[in-house]
Scaffold this motif. Structure first.
Motif, PDB file in Angstrom:
ATOM      1  N   TRP A  32       0.828  -1.197   0.000  1.00  0.00           N
ATOM      2  CA  TRP A  32       0.000   0.000   0.000  1.00  0.00           C
ATOM      3  C   TRP A  32       0.862   1.247   0.000  1.00  0.00           C
ATOM      4  O   TRP A  32       2.015   1.237   0.426  1.00  0.00           O
ATOM      5  CB  TRP A  32      -0.956   0.015   1.193  1.00  0.00           C
ATOM      6  N   ASN A  45      -5.454   9.358   1.942  1.00  0.00           N
ATOM      7  CA  ASN A  45      -6.440   8.847   0.978  1.00  0.00           C
ATOM      8  C   ASN A  45      -6.680   9.800  -0.177  1.00  0.00           C
ATOM      9  O   ASN A  45      -6.787   9.386  -1.338  1.00  0.00           O
ATOM     10  CB  ASN A  45      -7.766   8.555   1.688  1.00  0.00           C
ATOM     11  N   SER A  75      -9.968  -1.452   0.915  1.00  0.00           N
ATOM     12  CA  SER A  75      -9.815  -1.031   2.313  1.00  0.00           C
ATOM     13  C   SER A  75     -10.459  -2.058   3.241  1.00  0.00           C
ATOM     14  O   SER A  75     -10.745  -3.182   2.845  1.00  0.00           O
ATOM     15  CB  SER A  75     -10.464   0.342   2.512  1.00  0.00           C
ATOM     16  N   MET A 108     -12.715   0.993  -1.598  1.00  0.00           N
ATOM     17  CA  MET A 108     -12.985   2.330  -1.071  1.00  0.00           C
ATOM     18  C   MET A 108     -13.204   3.333  -2.186  1.00  0.00           C
ATOM     19  O   MET A 108     -14.009   4.253  -2.068  1.00  0.00           O
ATOM     20  CB  MET A 108     -11.823   2.788  -0.189  1.00  0.00           C
ATOM     21  N   TYR A 120      -4.078  -1.612   1.261  1.00  0.00           N
ATOM     22  CA  TYR A 120      -4.390  -0.691   2.354  1.00  0.00           C
ATOM     23  C   TYR A 120      -3.872  -1.308   3.644  1.00  0.00           C
ATOM     24  O   TYR A 120      -3.684  -2.526   3.755  1.00  0.00           O
ATOM     25  CB  TYR A 120      -5.905  -0.490   2.422  1.00  0.00           C
TER      26      TYR A 120
END
Length: 352
Positions: free
Chosen positions: A12, A17, A31, A40, A76
């Motif tokens: 990640w 974000n 996510s 996400m 993530y």
């Protein structure tokens, strides 16, 4: 699971974000969400994890966040990447493994005992076998059969409701293009649709089984908590309900409602205009101002102000209707094309 997959944290980007996600992004970012396949949003950055694999959050209470990732993706924090050690591997096989994992982990984990990587590795699942080996061909065929059964039901619904045409008319295209330039004005709900009506309490113990949808507060099943046969006030289709939390929903069917429901009488509007109005009401009423300590009631609906597009200082219901009609077509387009694609796949499978 550890025998079937190499399980390691996803790669990640150590960025905020908003630095990763983009409105026009194409690469999914996975996510810890338990919805939308864990995705996400989408990014324009390079994918850093391979697709045709599984992902699962290690902060949850089981395999509820385990999803199949068809495409390469961005990882993530706290997302584990399950890369199969075997072939073949595809969506059908993944679906069976995910279902088996959720059954195996149900009610086994809690906030103090998370479904982390160590637990994933030692989790045991049940799968069909043949000659002592996993029967991947059987899994593929049974999952495909279930999927095609569901697709047939969707296709029948589209046919029965004549939902086949998804081409926008010139008027609908124009409405979408001009949406950002619409003029808006505030209106009072009671002035437009008269006084709202409050439902009446009907305790669960007093409900008689029947066919009339009974609407209460909540998001589950659109707030329909039961189907009753009691002699209650029946509200018209093409109306709007607002529950105790201020959540507005459009109803295209007759229904009853409890005392935590306010009914807005939009039934004289065209269907799509009524849907537009419902969305506008929801935007004004569902902002956290109503909760268990401060319920939304019919009297609150009567003093609610909300915004609508206008023409000559009056609500422009024609434009509202056209906008929703266009959105409806844009939504069903993907559904119709998906059904067509799956039916073609079914035909190929049957010929094998």
């Amino acid at each position: 699971m550890g025998d079937l997959f190499n399980i390691n944290p996803t790669k990640w980007y150590k960025l905020e974000n908003e630095e990763i996600l983009s409105k026009n992004g194409k690469v999914p970012m996975v996510s810890n969400s338990s919805t939308e396949n864990g995705i996400m949003g989408f990014s324009n950055l390079d994918a850093n994890n391979k697709g045709n694999t599984l992902t699962c959050s290690d902060t949850t209470m089981g395999a509820d966040t385990m999803f199949y990732q068809e495409k390469d993706f961005i990882g993530y924090s706290h997302i584990q990447h399950l890369v199969p050690k075997f072939t073949p591997f595809n969506k059908s096989i993944a679906s069976a493994i995910i279902a088996a994992s959720r059954i195996s982990t149900a009610k086994k984990y809690d906030y103090g005992n998370k479904f982390n990587r160590a637990e994933m590795n030692k989790t045991k699942i049940l799968l069909p076998t043949k000659n002592g080996k996993i029967d991947f061909e059987f899994i593929r065929r049974i999952i495909s059969s279930i999927e095609f059964e569901r697709i047939s039901k969707v296709e029948n619904y589209l046919i029965e409701n004549e939902i086949r045409n998804f081409e926008l008319t010139s008027k609908e295209k124009q409405a979408i293009e001009n949406f950002k330039d619409l003029k808006w004005q505030r209106f009072n709900l009671e002035n437009l649709f008269g006084k709202s009506t409050r439902g009446k309490r009907l305790k669960s113990a007093d409900r008689i089984s029947g066919t009339l949808p009974f609407v209460t507060a909540g998001e589950t099943d659109e707030g329909v908590s039961d189907f009753i046969g009691n002699n209650v006030t029946v509200f018209s289709a093409n109306t709007t309900t607002i529950d105790m939390f201020g959540s507005a929903k459009y109803r295209n069917y007759k229904y009853g409602g409890d005392d935590h429901i306010a009914v807005v009488h939009t039934d004289n509007l065209p269907k799509y205009a009524s849907i537009f109005v419902t969305s506008a009401i929801h935007k004004s009423s569902y902002n956290g101002q109503f909760n268990y300590g401060r319920n939304f009631y019919a009297k609150d609906a009567d003093v609610l102000d909300f915004s609508l597009p206008v023409k000559d200082d009056k609500p422009d219901y024609e434009t509202m209707e056209t906008v929703i009609s266009a959105i409806h077509k844009l939504v069903i387009k993907d559904v119709v094309l998906y059904v067509q694609q799956k039916k073609q796949e079914e035909k190929i499978l049957m010929e094998q």
